[in-house]
Design an enzyme around this catalytic site. Structure first.
Site, short mmCIF file in Angstrom:
data_model
loop_
_atom_site.label_atom_id
_atom_site.label_comp_id
_atom_site.label_asym_id
_atom_site.label_seq_id
_atom_site.Cartn_x
_atom_site.Cartn_y
_atom_site.Cartn_z
N ASP A 25 0.88 -1.17 0.00
CA ASP A 25 0.00 0.00 0.00
C ASP A 25 0.92 1.22 0.00
OD1 ASP A 25 -1.67 2.13 0.54
OD2 ASP A 25 -2.43 1.35 2.45
N LYS A 87 2.88 11.19 -3.30
CA LYS A 87 1.84 10.52 -4.10
C LYS A 87 0.99 11.54 -4.85
CE LYS A 87 -1.73 6.97 -3.44
NZ LYS A 87 -2.26 6.06 -2.41
N GLU A 188 -7.24 0.55 -4.62
CA GLU A 188 -7.25 0.46 -3.15
C GLU A 188 -8.59 -0.06 -2.61
OE1 GLU A 188 -5.91 4.37 -2.03
OE2 GLU A 188 -3.92 3.97 -2.84
N ASP A 210 -12.70 5.59 2.72
CA ASP A 210 -11.26 5.64 3.03
C ASP A 210 -10.87 7.07 3.41
OD1 ASP A 210 -8.49 5.76 3.03
OD2 ASP A 210 -8.23 4.71 1.13
P1 ADP Z 1 -2.80 7.50 3.72
O1 ADP Z 1 -3.66 6.45 3.11
O2 ADP Z 1 -3.14 8.88 3.25
O3 ADP Z 1 -1.37 7.21 3.65
P2 ADP Z 1 -3.39 6.56 6.41
O4 ADP Z 1 -4.49 5.62 6.11
O5 ADP Z 1 -2.10 6.00 6.84
O6 ADP Z 1 -3.20 7.60 5.26
O7 ADP Z 1 -3.93 7.56 7.54
C1 ADP Z 1 -3.11 8.49 8.11
C2 ADP Z 1 -3.96 9.37 8.99
O8 ADP Z 1 -4.58 8.56 9.99
C3 ADP Z 1 -3.17 10.44 9.71
O9 ADP Z 1 -3.83 11.67 9.61
C4 ADP Z 1 -3.17 9.93 11.14
O10 ADP Z 1 -3.09 11.00 12.07
C5 ADP Z 1 -4.51 9.25 11.22
N1 ADP Z 1 -4.57 8.32 12.34
C6 ADP Z 1 -3.78 7.26 12.58
N2 ADP Z 1 -4.11 6.67 13.73
C7 ADP Z 1 -5.16 7.38 14.24
C8 ADP Z 1 -5.96 7.29 15.41
N3 ADP Z 1 -5.73 6.36 16.34
N4 ADP Z 1 -6.94 8.18 15.58
C9 ADP Z 1 -7.17 9.15 14.68
N5 ADP Z 1 -6.45 9.29 13.55
C10 ADP Z 1 -5.46 8.42 13.34
MG MG Z 2 -4.47 4.93 2.24
#
Ligand code: ADP
Ligand code: MG
Length: 625
Positions: A25, A87, A188, A210
């Site tokens: 991912d 990205k 995705e 998502d």
């Molecule tokens: P991407 O797909 O854009 O790479 P992710 O799915 O990894 O993103 O999500 C990242 C986001 O999730 C960040 O903004 C992070 O702060 C938030 N995040 C991660 N864990 C938590 C949590 N426990 N509570 C709230 N937000 C969270």
């Molecule tokens: Mg993602």
């Protein structure tokens, strides 16, 4: 024979060798890698036990490159050389990135894809992404290579469903650069659905919600006999966890009665805000403590309730986009069979509640929302390298010849290109040709040529009952779907009135190996014809130029030739003039060569004359041509 066969991957590998594949991912905020071991999917951690790799690359002046958490630490101090959210730049030009002025980078507007100037020179987003992918590849190799596994057989990499060709190609290039064999790019939302085994579940409509770090994507998927079709995608490319961080940051400024901060303090407090936000997903309150550069202490506590209240409008925004995507898919909430949550931000309890209230059903949350996409990718990768996963053995087969539709003028519009792996489904919109047209003839053809008459006709059917509209107003969505057995079904639906028609076709009906070989050969021959046409046109242009030059020379300097010489040149000229508009490439070529060599002596004499005239004090550019 129905379809071109592909040998089952791994068939010829020695039996004690296992083929191991990975799913990646490649996220805007975080990236991660997963695999399937002994039929169980699992994400792979780094040496410190961390699964999520921050998608951040820091270029240092000493040629060092830091990736992930160590790069993240540099974000506040060296933003120019610390590339985050790469990205968003993949396959995009500077003008595509409207928000570029807010980014700290030194952009170079390269043709095709924007680039970033760093201490280590100009970097393309592909190179930056390749650094992230190579880090994950290394992680996978450390975890998986052993006596019976010598190399990673390949990777499935996920991309957003809305990624266009340029963005997908850039992602593939990055993987190649990182030394990965790309088995397939996977959407995705589809990966998330696979992780939940929805491909084994009842057919139906699924929504994948998502909410990541910087983006919100909602996808409406339709599942039929193992084929995932993306019915609609929507969302907001500038809405994600970062906005919740920013909202909390602003709230902290108000509470601590701080006004504008310098960039360093801003970044510091934003990082603290993010940590507090994440803590609030599981705790009733969180405290933000920081020491600013002027020595001021910030110490503010927030409750989960207050946080929910100050971010409610952000959650509402996602629901507005969700409603719109459903409308685009012409579906209602009651049509949705299941909802999958993806992305770290769906850990926020308020988000879960809002989704549940909207869809009137509890979403799937059993798989970690950070990991669900990578896990789905790993399951798909494992299937593609030929390791069975339970009983849902996915057929890897291809369509031997392109499938398309007849359009005006007897031309073929290809819908599914040759060599697409099946199962596959594609849809395209068409419209009416005449005012008041109430029916549409759908003619399904197969072949590589541009004209319907050169392709094989597979089926015809009619879509009737289109409400009379002006030409071009109707929206007819034609969907081609090839299932794992190679069976094609074509359906057409007028999206305004909802009238539908469909037909099942066996795409390679009656086409044996020989017929397929012949049609491919003809396709190649046609390409050669096109090439020949081009050669002819080029030769004609050269010949006409030679004719013009000779005529001009004769009109200015004929006195340099005697009677016989002049007659001979005129004969050569006439024979080229005679054939130049014809289609005999060789004849034009021969006549051109003859005229060129027959006028060599004449050209030399003209040259001498010009030189003498020049020496007589005249400028060369005043001479007759
Ligand atoms: P991407 O797909 O854009 O790479 P992710 O799915 O990894 O993103 O999500 C990242 C986001 O999730 C960040 O903004 C992070 O702060 C938030 N995040 C991660 N864990 C938590 C949590 N426990 N509570 C709230 N937000 C969270
Ligand atoms: Mg993602």
């Amino acid at each position: 024979m129905a379809l071109l066969q592909i040998a089952e991957p791994g068939e010829d590998a020695s039996p004690h060798q296992r083929r191991v594949a990975i799913g990646i991912d490649l996220g805007t905020t975080h990236s991660l890698v997963a695999t399937v071991r002994s039929s169980v999917p699992e994400v792979l951690a780094d040496d410190d036990g961390h699964v999520l790799l921050p998608s951040i690359v820091h270029y240092l002046p000493n040629n060092d490159v830091r990736i992930g958490a160590t790069a993240q630490a540099a974000q506040a101090d060296d933003p120019k050389n610390t590339i985050v959210s790469v990205k968003r730049l993949m396959g995009r030009s500077l003008k595509d990135i409207a928000y570029a002025e807010n980014l700290p980078y030194d952009f170079v507007d390269a043709p095709g894809m924007v680039q970033v100037r760093t201490v280590q020179g100009v970097k393309s987003p592909v190179e930056v992404s390749a650094q992230i992918l190579a880090t994950l590849r290394q992680r996978a190799e450390d975890a998986l290579l052993s006596g019976s596994v010598r190399e990673i057989a390949g990777a499935v990499i996920t991309v957003p469903a809305y990624f266009d060709d340029a963005q997908r190609q850039a992602t593939k290039d990055a993987a190649k650069l990182a030394g990965l064999e790309v088995l397939r790019l996977l959407n995705e939302p589809t990966a998330a659905a696979l992780a939940y085994g929805l491909d084994n579940a009842a057919e139906g409509i699924y929504a994948v919600y998502d909410l990541g770090g910087g983006t919100f994507d909602i996808s409406i998927l339709k599942l039929t006999r193992g084929v995932f079709e993306v019915l609609a995608t929507g969302g907001d490319s500038a809405l994600g966890g970062d906005d919740f961080d920013h909202r909390l940051f602003c709230w902290v400024l108000e509470q601590a009665q701080l006004s504008l901060l310098n960039p360093h303090d801003t970044r510091l407090l934003m990082i603290k805000a993010r940590a507090a936000k994440e803590a609030l997903s599981t705790r009733p309150s969180a405290t933000i403590q920081a020491r600013l550069s002027d020595g001021t202490w910030v110490n503010v506590t927030i409750t989960a309730e207050t946080f929910a209240a100050i971010t409610r409008h952000l959650v509402q925004k996602t629901m507005v986009a969700t409603r719109k995507a459903l409308r685009d898919a012409k579906l209602g909430i009651e049509d949705v069979q299941g909802v999958v949550l993806v992305g770290g931000s769906t850990r926020m309890p308020t988000v879960r509640q809002a989704v549940e209230e909207f869809f009137k059903r509890a979403p799937h949350v059993d798989i970690d929302p950070d990991q669900v996409v990578a896990i789905g990718a790993a399951i798909q990768a494992n299937q593609l390298v030929g390791n069975r996963h339970g009983d849902d053995w996915l057929l890897l087969d291809v369509i031997p010849l392109s499938l398309g539709l007849e359009t005006m003028g007897g031309l073929v519009e290809k819908i599914i290109p040759r060599n697409s792996t099946i199962p596959t489904a594609r849809a395209q919109e068409f419209t009416t040709y005449k005012d008041g047209q109430t029916a549409m003839a759908i003619h399904v053809v197969q072949g590589e040529r541009e004209l319907v008459s050169d392709c094989r006709s597979l089926a015809r059917f009619e879509l009737r009952g289109i409400p009379p509209m002006t030409a071009g107003a109707a929206r007819i969505r034609v969907t081609f779907q090839v299932d794992a057995d190679g069976l094609l079904s074509v359906s057409a639906r007028e999206t305004v009135s909802g009238v539908e028609a469909s037909i099942d076709v066996k795409p390679s009906y009656g086409l044996d190996d020989e017929a397929i070989a012949r049609m491919l050969h003809e396709g190649a021959a046609a390409a050669r014809d096109d090439m020949n046409a081009r050669n002819l046109r080029e030769q004609q242009v050269d010949a006409r130029r030679l004719i013009d030059a000779t005529q001009t020379a004769l009109s200015h300097d004929a006195d340099l030739l005697d009677e016989a010489e002049r007659a001979r040149i005129e004969t050569l000229l006439a024979s080229l003039t005679q054939c130049v508009e014809g289609t005999d490439l060789n004849r034009i070529k021969q006549a051109s060569t003859a005229l060129a060599s027959g006028t060599e002596e004449f050209a030399a004499r003209r040259m001498n004359r010009s030189i003498q005239q020049a020496l007589a004090g005249r400028r060369v550019d005043e001479l007759a041509p």
